[in-house]
Write an enzyme that holds these catalytic residues in place. Structure first.
Site, PDB file in Angstrom:
ATOM      1  CE  LYS A 110     -44.939  -7.851 -11.501  1.00 21.23           C
ATOM      2  NZ  LYS A 110     -45.059  -9.239 -11.941  1.00 21.23           N
TER       3      LYS A 110
ATOM      4  CB  CYS B  76     -35.330 -11.861   1.663  1.00 20.68           C
ATOM      5  SG  CYS B  76     -36.587 -11.819   2.937  1.00 20.68           S
TER       6      CYS B  76
ATOM      7  CD  GLU C 168     -39.376  -5.102   3.699  1.00 21.03           C
ATOM      8  OE1 GLU C 168     -40.048  -4.433   4.484  1.00 21.03           O
ATOM      9  OE2 GLU C 168     -38.334  -5.708   4.038  1.00 21.03           O
TER      10      GLU C 168
ATOM     11  CD  GLU D   8     -30.738 -12.305  -2.175  1.00 22.10           C
ATOM     12  OE1 GLU D   8     -31.066 -11.582  -3.132  1.00 22.10           O
ATOM     13  OE2 GLU D   8     -31.353 -12.353  -1.106  1.00 22.10           O
TER      14      GLU D   8
END
Ligand code: TAP
Length: 482
Positions: A167, A276, A242, A377
């Site tokens: 996906k 990331c 992750e 973040e």
């Protein structure tokens, strides 16, 4: 699905936008829960039929190499699609396609290596430890590296013999569609790889909840990662996550200034900060602080921001409007929290860039560890610079975070650099470098940055079950109940 492209029954479509211009480049289907379950069923039947899982490692490796060749042959098309859909520069997008091809080649190579162990357990018992595919692997990926993140999962999952269901992020499906078209031209059996487009709360959630999925491998935000883990608890499927980061990049007084500034820029502004592992917290020692900040700001100011398909652009667009607004919100919050904005902070509107989602390289100083722009973040071209006195304080600030994805140390004193980097609680670290990634090394985070590892032999292991087979070399009754 099952080697065929199937129209979704959902008449609603998602407009796919080029973030550099806001032009609609495609309309993507939004798969339903029922369609997702159908795709899972096909993946399961394919796995059980053993058309792929039953092939020898050598046969599977040959198919992975075919896919790698297809990627390489189509590098220009895939690069264009990634630039148009994600907003990154051509240089970044092309390097992603090359890395994707290398990842398939690496896992093809790994299939030629021994995969398991054998040892003499006791006298006449020989134990074999064998690796087997898990079954159906549900792979959910984000929008920042649409092709590469997909391949980091697809290559090891297929190498291990699983059937997969991918996906992509709903806003960046273009390279995934092309990848599946290319896989369809190889000898990969139909039904071994399935693609389903749609929103995370429907398609992603269905994959995470399904009792017929044996592992869900997810890359994305920590918040969604948490939801996936809960949804996966029904059948206790394996979860590989992750997640996000807020990674410290520590610059000591004795660092080589040019190198440290250069990598600090690369660390935060690559991919417009939508990486990331970005070095979004710069920790700079007091002796070098003023000089470093001055040089860093001067160079950040000179970064050429523009459309990814313009060869002069060094930093591309932000992926979409929602995320663009979220970054600008964080910049506002940083100012309100009392941080000192020394560079950028605005949408770029000159030279026609107002049609797209462009943000200036943004630098905050005088930040403290309790500020939201330091703790959360942002996932954009925004860096927070903190000053530290000595080694101990640097480690304390570096580890004062819920995340643990990446980190770096710059120093010409190698003993100190290694001492410090060993104390940084993160899974991906560098000394006198940033962002350099190699397929042979495991990728993943500590703390709330995730569970499990991608790439390397660890990445293959993520998609395998481990079985012990104990063989009696001289079979005779055990006589326990005599
Ligand atoms: P998310 O919003 O978490 O989305 C990631 C994927 O999960 C998308 O495909 C999304 O679908 C799907 N999703 C959303 N809700 C879901 C649910 N309830 N169940 C199942 N799937 C769901 O992340 P993002 O905004 O795309 O990506 C940015 C984040 O990813 C950042 O935090 C970044 O750090 C992280 N990231 C981490 C890494 C590594 S290696 N650690 C690499 C890249 C990105 P839709 O978007 O289609 O709704």
């Amino acid at each position: 699905m099952n080697g065929n492209w199937v129209e979704s029954s959902n008449p609603e479509k998602m407009e796919i936008i080029n973030p550099a211009t806001q032009e609609v480049i495609a309309r993507a289907p939004l798969g339903t829960k029922e369609e997702t379950n159908e795709a899972i069923k096909i993946a399961k039947q394919t796995f059980e039929s053993a058309v792929w899982s039953g092939q020898s490692p050598k046969e599977r490796a040959a198919v992975l190499l075919q896919i790698a060749d297809k990627l390489q042959e189509n590098i220009d098309v895939l690069t264009d699609l990634e630039v148009q859909n994600n907003g990154k520069t051509r240089r970044e997008a092309q390097s992603d396609v090359e890395e994707a091809a290398s990842t398939f080649r690496y896992y093809a190579g790994l299939l030629t290596m021994p995969n398991g162990q054998s040892y003499e357990a006791s006298g006449d018992i020989q134990t074999l430890i064998v690796k087997e595919p898990m079954g159906v692997a549900g792979l959910i990926v984000p929008w920042n590296f649409p092709l590469l993140m997909s391949v980091w999962k697809i290559a090891p999952a297929l190498a291990a013999g699983n059937s997969i269901l991918l996906k992509p992020a709903e806003i960046t499906p273009m390279t995934a569609v092309k990848l599946f078209e290319l896989m369809d031209e190889t000898d990969l059996p139909k039904g071994a790889a399935n693609l389903i487009m749609g929103v995370g709360s429907v398609v992603g959630q269905t994959i995470a909840e399904s009792n017929d999925v044996d592992i869900v491998s997810f890359t994305g935000s920590t918040e969604v990662g948490r939801r996936i883990m809960q949804a996966a608890s029904g059948n206790l499927k394996k979860v590989s996550l992750e997640l996000g980061g807020k990674s410290p990049n520590i610059i000591f007084d004795d660092a080589d200034l040019e190198t440290a500034v250069d990598y600090a820029l690369f660390g935060i502004f690559l991919g417009s900060g939508q990486v990331c592992s970005s070095g979004s917290r710069l920790l700079v020692q007091e002796g070098i602080y003023d000089t470093f900040v001055e040089k860093f700001v001067e160079k950040a100011k000179a970064i050429r921001v523009g459309p990814g398909n313009d060869e002069h652009s060094q930093m591309g667009a932000i992926v979409g409007e929602k995320h663009f607004k979220s970054i600008l919100d964080y910049i506002r919050i940083g100012k309100e929290e009392g941080a000192n904005l020394v560079l950028g902070g605005n949408r770029i509107e000159k030279d026609g860039l107002d049609r797209g989602f462009f943000i200036e390289p943004t630098v905050f100083t005088h930040v403290t560890s309790d500020m939201r722009i330091v703790r959360e973040e942002i996932f954009g071209p925004v860096v927070a610079i903190q000053k530290f006195k000595g080694e101990e304080e640097a480690v304390r600030i570096a580890n004062d975070t819920d995340f643990g994805l990446a980190g770096a140390v710059f120093s010409t004193d190698h003993n100190k650099a290694i001492r410090v980097i060993k104390k940084v609680r993160a899974g991906i670290t560098w000394v006198n470098a940033y962002h350099l990634t190699n397929i042979q090394a495991p990728w993943g985070g500590y703390k709330q940055s995730g569970i499990g590892r991608s790439l390397s032999t660890y990445g293959l292991d993520e998609y395998q079950e481990t079985k012990q087979i104990n063989i009696h070399l001289e079979p005779k009754p055990i006589g326990w109940f005599e």
